[in-house]
Structures are given as C-alpha cells and as structure tokens.
Design a protein around this motif. Structure first.
Motif, short mmCIF file in Angstrom:
data_model
loop_
_atom_site.label_atom_id
_atom_site.label_comp_id
_atom_site.label_asym_id
_atom_site.label_seq_id
_atom_site.Cartn_x
_atom_site.Cartn_y
_atom_site.Cartn_z
N ARG A 128 0.81 -1.21 0.00
CA ARG A 128 0.00 0.00 0.00
C ARG A 128 0.85 1.26 0.00
O ARG A 128 0.46 2.29 -0.56
CB ARG A 128 -0.91 -0.01 1.24
CG ARG A 128 -1.89 1.15 1.31
CD ARG A 128 -2.69 1.09 2.60
NE ARG A 128 -3.66 2.19 2.67
CZ ARG A 128 -4.88 2.14 2.20
NH1 ARG A 128 -5.29 1.04 1.60
NH2 ARG A 128 -5.69 3.17 2.30
N ALA A 129 2.02 1.21 0.65
CA ALA A 129 2.87 2.40 0.75
C ALA A 129 3.77 2.59 -0.47
O ALA A 129 4.43 3.63 -0.58
CB ALA A 129 3.73 2.32 2.01
N HIS A 130 3.78 1.61 -1.38
CA HIS A 130 4.63 1.73 -2.57
C HIS A 130 3.94 2.59 -3.62
O HIS A 130 2.78 2.37 -3.95
CB HIS A 130 4.95 0.35 -3.14
CG HIS A 130 5.75 0.41 -4.40
ND1 HIS A 130 5.21 0.14 -5.64
CD2 HIS A 130 7.05 0.73 -4.61
CE1 HIS A 130 6.15 0.28 -6.57
NE2 HIS A 130 7.27 0.64 -5.97
N LEU A 131 4.67 3.56 -4.14
CA LEU A 131 4.13 4.47 -5.15
C LEU A 131 4.79 4.21 -6.49
O LEU A 131 6.02 4.14 -6.57
CB LEU A 131 4.37 5.92 -4.72
CG LEU A 131 3.70 6.35 -3.42
CD1 LEU A 131 4.21 7.72 -2.96
CD2 LEU A 131 2.19 6.37 -3.56
N LEU A 132 3.97 4.06 -7.51
CA LEU A 132 4.52 3.87 -8.86
C LEU A 132 5.27 5.12 -9.29
O LEU A 132 4.92 6.23 -8.89
CB LEU A 132 3.38 3.56 -9.84
CG LEU A 132 2.58 2.29 -9.55
CD1 LEU A 132 1.53 2.07 -10.62
CD2 LEU A 132 3.50 1.08 -9.45
N PRO A 133 6.31 4.94 -10.09
CA PRO A 133 7.15 6.10 -10.45
C PRO A 133 6.39 7.14 -11.27
O PRO A 133 5.60 6.82 -12.16
CB PRO A 133 8.28 5.46 -11.25
CG PRO A 133 7.74 4.16 -11.75
CD PRO A 133 6.80 3.69 -10.69
N VAL A 134 6.65 8.40 -10.95
CA VAL A 134 6.11 9.55 -11.67
C VAL A 134 7.27 10.45 -12.05
O VAL A 134 8.08 10.83 -11.20
CB VAL A 134 5.10 10.34 -10.80
CG1 VAL A 134 4.66 11.60 -11.52
CG2 VAL A 134 3.90 9.46 -10.46
N ALA A 135 7.39 10.76 -13.33
CA ALA A 135 8.49 11.61 -13.80
C ALA A 135 8.13 13.07 -13.57
O ALA A 135 7.05 13.52 -13.95
CB ALA A 135 8.75 11.35 -15.28
N THR A 136 9.05 13.79 -12.94
CA THR A 136 8.85 15.22 -12.70
C THR A 136 10.01 15.97 -13.34
O THR A 136 11.13 15.96 -12.81
CB THR A 136 8.79 15.53 -11.20
OG1 THR A 136 7.75 14.75 -10.60
CG2 THR A 136 8.51 17.00 -10.97
#
Length: 243
Positions: A128-136
């Motif tokens: 639940r705490a893992h976030l998929l990568p988001v490019a910024t």
C-alpha cells in the motif's frame, strides 16, 4: 344533518380528505422544489461551459485575480516543479479503480505557487505504501489545465498528523501553506492533456448533477398523481357501503 339527496359524511371520509390534501400539498411542493434546484444547476452548468470557452489565461492574468472568477477557466502556466513537495491523495478513483491523485506545487514566480493536480496513478495492492514512479521534469515547464477548487475532501479515519509522508487522505491548502511556507494561491489547477510522465488524466467531467433533480421531481409528481388516483378510487368509485 345532511340535506335531501346528499349522503351523510362520517369522520372517516373527512379524515381521508384531509390526509389526501396534505399529501398532495407536500408532494407537489417537493416536486416544484426539485425543479427549481434543477434550474439552478442548469445555470451553473451553463456558466461552467461559458467559462471553459473563454480564451486561455496566461500567468500574468492570474496575479491578484479573484478565485471565484478563475474557477473553470483554462490556463497556460509556466514555472518550475517543486518535486520534493509532491503529495499523493489516497483512495481516489479513475476508470473505477482505486489509486492516487498526484499533486505537485508549481512555482510560477518567487511570490506565487499553485498546486497542480497532475494526474492519477493506480495503487500497488501488494504494498500500500509503494508508489509507482512519476516523472517530474526539472527546469522550466509549461502546464495546460483549468482552474479548480481543491480536491474533494473524503472522510478521514485517521485524525493524527500526516507527518512527512507524501501519502495523505486529504489536502488542506491552508494547512499545507502553513506547514511548508510556500506562498500557495487558494485554488488549484487540474492539468489536462494526454497521459504522460506515468500519469493518467481522464478526469471526470465537471457536472452539477441536474439529472438527479429531474429524477427526484418525477418521483414526487408521480407520488402526487398516485394520491389523486387512490383518493378518487376509494372515496368515490369504490366507496364502501354503509353498514
């Protein structure tokens, strides 16, 4: 005493009359009220459509503008992402799937920062705490979107402070401004356009729910008509014979 040719009316007859009249008055009033609410919502939708059709606002037109006049206007922003302040709002849906709304502050100038609702990512059900990568992207960027109020607030079971976690149930712009020291404006921008940077942007269209009010009005007027039919049937057509 009843006159010649006029049947005598007992307490049952008059009780039913009063109840029927009250039922008619209540249901008809509620039906009219729902129609009035529908008219109000239609005016709101017309205003939303009208604002969306106005020319795109540039950064320079946003400074000092009243938030109420900006909502639903299209904008073109130029600035730099403050990636370290990205927030992930939990329990948000897109395509009927649970996930996160990703919000990142965009610094337009040293004295103005706007929170941008950049898009949506799905949840990792294994962690639940893992976030998929988001490019910024770093450096200057251009963001197309529309001005919007802060994201809708969901019921928050955890009243404890969020701490440094980027995952939150809700986002209070005033509290976020105070905690971070960022000069946030009191509105947000919903980024539009095709999916990119690991984010999906199939936002739910902004509607006022006018169809719901018409549905409720139909139900109330239908109940009103049913009262009339039942009253006529039991009081006159199939009136019970006196014992």
């Amino acid at each position: 005493m009843a006159g010649p040719g006029f049947p005598r009316r007992g307490w049952r007859f008059w009780t039913i009359n009063v109840a029927a009249l009250l039922g008619l008055a209540v249901t008809a009033s509620l039906g009219r009220w729902q129609l009035q609410r529908a008219a109000q919502k239609e005016a709101i939708e017309a205003e939303i459509v009208g604002r969306a059709a106005l020319p795109v606002l540039a950064d320079s037109a946003l400074a000092g503008a009243d938030a109420d006049t900006l909502i639903h206007r299209r904008v073109a922003l130029h600035g730099r992402w403050l990636a370290q302040r990205t927030v992930y709002l939990d329990n948000r849906q897109m395509f009927g799937r649970p996930g996160f709304f990703v919000l990142t502050p965009l610094e337009l100038s040293p004295g103005a920062v706007v929170m941008v609702q950049r898009g949506w990512i799905p949840r990792d059900f294994q962690d639940r705490a893992h976030l998929l990568p988001v490019a910024t992207p770093e450096g200057p960027v251009e963001v197309a979107g529309r001005v919007a109020p802060p994201p809708a607030r969901l019921y928050d079971f955890a009243a404890a402070p969020q701490g440094d976690s980027p995952i939150r149930q809700n986002l209070d712009l005033s509290a976020f401004r105070r905690d971070t020291g960022l000069p946030l404006v009191p509105w947000t921008v919903v980024q539009t356009g095709a999916a990119s940077e690991g984010l999906q942007r199939d936002w739910t269209p902004v509607t006022s729910g006018v169809e719901r009010h018409y549905g409720y009005a139909f139900q109330w007027f239908g109940l009103c008509a049913l009262i009339v039919v039942l009253y006529a049937w039991f009081q006159f057509i199939r009136r019970p014979r006196a014992a």
